[in-house]
Design a protein around this motif. Structure first.
Motif, mmCIF file in Angstrom:
data_model
loop_
_atom_site.group_PDB
_atom_site.id
_atom_site.type_symbol
_atom_site.label_atom_id
_atom_site.label_comp_id
_atom_site.label_asym_id
_atom_site.label_seq_id
_atom_site.Cartn_x
_atom_site.Cartn_y
_atom_site.Cartn_z
ATOM 1 N N SER A 55 -17.361 26.336 37.592
ATOM 2 C CA SER A 55 -16.323 25.422 37.118
ATOM 3 C C SER A 55 -14.955 25.673 37.738
ATOM 4 N N SER A 56 -14.127 24.641 37.644
ATOM 5 C CA SER A 56 -12.722 24.749 38.038
ATOM 6 C C SER A 56 -11.916 25.600 37.063
ATOM 7 N N ASP A 57 -12.518 26.008 35.947
ATOM 8 C CA ASP A 57 -11.818 26.917 35.039
ATOM 9 C C ASP A 57 -11.957 28.371 35.496
ATOM 10 N N ASP A 58 -12.398 28.568 36.753
ATOM 11 C CA ASP A 58 -12.512 29.870 37.417
ATOM 12 C C ASP A 58 -13.631 30.737 36.844
ATOM 13 N N SER A 59 -14.586 30.136 36.159
ATOM 14 C CA SER A 59 -15.647 30.929 35.547
ATOM 15 C C SER A 59 -17.031 30.388 35.878
ATOM 16 N N VAL A 60 -18.009 31.245 35.637
ATOM 17 C CA VAL A 60 -19.420 30.884 35.698
ATOM 18 C C VAL A 60 -19.961 31.100 34.295
ATOM 19 N N ARG A 61 -20.699 30.126 33.800
ATOM 20 C CA ARG A 61 -21.329 30.295 32.488
ATOM 21 C C ARG A 61 -22.830 30.284 32.649
ATOM 22 N N LEU A 62 -23.470 31.109 31.839
ATOM 23 C CA LEU A 62 -24.920 31.164 31.795
ATOM 24 C C LEU A 62 -25.362 30.597 30.447
ATOM 25 N N TRP A 63 -26.303 29.667 30.496
ATOM 26 C CA TRP A 63 -26.744 28.929 29.314
ATOM 27 C C TRP A 63 -28.239 29.115 29.093
ATOM 28 N N ASP A 64 -28.632 29.178 27.845
ATOM 29 C CA ASP A 64 -30.052 29.120 27.507
ATOM 30 C C ASP A 64 -30.445 27.652 27.633
ATOM 31 N N ALA A 65 -31.379 27.353 28.508
ATOM 32 C CA ALA A 65 -31.728 25.960 28.805
ATOM 33 C C ALA A 65 -32.410 25.263 27.631
ATOM 34 N N VAL A 66 -32.945 26.002 26.677
ATOM 35 C CA VAL A 66 -33.615 25.390 25.533
ATOM 36 C C VAL A 66 -32.666 25.228 24.350
ATOM 37 N N THR A 67 -31.964 26.305 23.992
ATOM 38 C CA THR A 67 -31.114 26.272 22.794
ATOM 39 C C THR A 67 -29.706 25.771 23.073
ATOM 40 N N GLU A 68 -29.311 25.690 24.340
ATOM 41 C CA GLU A 68 -27.974 25.277 24.778
ATOM 42 C C GLU A 68 -26.916 26.339 24.517
ATOM 43 N N ALA A 69 -27.294 27.515 24.051
ATOM 44 C CA ALA A 69 -26.333 28.573 23.738
ATOM 45 C C ALA A 69 -25.754 29.169 25.017
ATOM 46 N N VAL A 70 -24.466 29.515 24.970
ATOM 47 C CA VAL A 70 -23.845 30.240 26.075
ATOM 48 C C VAL A 70 -24.309 31.684 25.983
ATOM 49 N N LEU A 71 -24.939 32.165 27.037
ATOM 50 C CA LEU A 71 -25.434 33.539 27.063
ATOM 51 C C LEU A 71 -24.370 34.503 27.565
ATOM 52 N N ASN A 72 -23.540 34.017 28.502
ATOM 53 C CA ASN A 72 -22.508 34.870 29.073
ATOM 54 C C ASN A 72 -21.508 34.003 29.820
ATOM 55 N N THR A 73 -20.284 34.470 29.905
ATOM 56 C CA THR A 73 -19.255 33.848 30.738
ATOM 57 C C THR A 73 -18.810 34.898 31.744
ATOM 58 N N LEU A 74 -18.997 34.598 33.018
ATOM 59 C CA LEU A 74 -18.669 35.531 34.087
ATOM 60 C C LEU A 74 -17.291 35.197 34.639
ATOM 61 N N ARG A 75 -16.380 36.154 34.524
ATOM 62 C CA ARG A 75 -14.999 35.944 34.966
ATOM 63 C C ARG A 75 -14.655 36.963 36.047
ATOM 64 N N GLY A 76 -13.772 36.567 36.926
ATOM 65 C CA GLY A 76 -13.332 37.444 38.007
ATOM 66 C C GLY A 76 -12.772 36.658 39.170
ATOM 67 N N HIS A 77 -13.328 35.471 39.402
ATOM 68 C CA HIS A 77 -12.762 34.609 40.437
ATOM 69 C C HIS A 77 -11.347 34.209 40.012
ATOM 70 N N THR A 78 -10.474 34.005 40.998
ATOM 71 C CA THR A 78 -9.092 33.636 40.703
ATOM 72 C C THR A 78 -8.793 32.181 41.032
ATOM 73 N N ASP A 79 -9.845 31.410 41.319
ATOM 74 C CA ASP A 79 -9.678 29.985 41.602
ATOM 75 C C ASP A 79 -11.011 29.292 41.306
ATOM 76 N N THR A 80 -11.070 28.007 41.560
ATOM 77 C CA THR A 80 -12.256 27.193 41.276
ATOM 78 C C THR A 80 -13.531 27.829 41.805
ATOM 79 N N VAL A 81 -14.545 27.891 40.948
ATOM 80 C CA VAL A 81 -15.871 28.323 41.383
ATOM 81 C C VAL A 81 -16.629 27.048 41.726
ATOM 82 N N ASN A 82 -17.051 26.933 42.987
ATOM 83 C CA ASN A 82 -17.620 25.670 43.432
ATOM 84 C C ASN A 82 -19.117 25.713 43.702
ATOM 85 N N SER A 83 -19.752 26.890 43.590
ATOM 86 C CA SER A 83 -21.184 26.947 43.837
ATOM 87 C C SER A 83 -21.796 28.169 43.160
#
Length: 136
Positions: A55-83
């Motif tokens: 995301s452009s919020d500078d983070s990567v999120r990991l989601w449980d594909a069945v329950t839709e729950a956020v499993l983790n938010t990965l932070r460290g990038h200082t700008d848009t994460v594009n891939s």
């Protein structure tokens, strides 16, 4: 909308055997909410159980594909994460950012494994089939 578009053909007769479907339906299965800005990339883990989003919020999120729950938010990038991309064995997740870095994460724990300052940002990341290389 689809029924409305093809209504004239129904009168012609070639579409006389219509499938039985609900009167009202759409293709939306899930909506995952949590990012605070644009999502540029998503990738399913090879087993299909987890979804990673960049995301452009500078983070990567990991989601449980069945329950839709956020499993983790990965932070460290200082700008848009594009891939984002999973390794074939699911033991690594790569993320690329407009901060000119590619980061490797352990998706099981969220631990940062390595940072590569590559001097530019790739638009899309891909692991090689053997998981030894990342291209972008």
């Amino acid at each position: 909308m689809v029924r409305h578009i093809f209504k004239p053909e129904e009168r012609i007769g070639w579409a006389s055997q219509l499938p039985q479907v609900q009167d009202e339906w759409d293709g939306l299965l899930q909506t995952l909410s949590g990012h605070t800005n644009w999502v540029w990339s998503v990738a399913f883990s090879p087993d299909g159980k987890t979804l990673a989003s960049a995301s452009s919020d500078d983070s990567v999120r990991l989601w449980d594909a069945v329950t839709e729950a956020v499993l983790n938010t990965l932070r460290g990038h200082t700008d848009t994460v594009n891939s984002v991309a999973y390794s074939p064995d699911s033991k690594m997740l790569a993320s690329a950012s407009t901060d000119d870095t590619v980061r490797l994460w352990d998706p099981a724990t969220g631990a940062l494994l390595n940072i590569f300052d590559i001097g530019h940002y790739p638009i899309a990341l891909h692991f090689s089939k053997d998981g030894r290389y990342i291209t972008g």
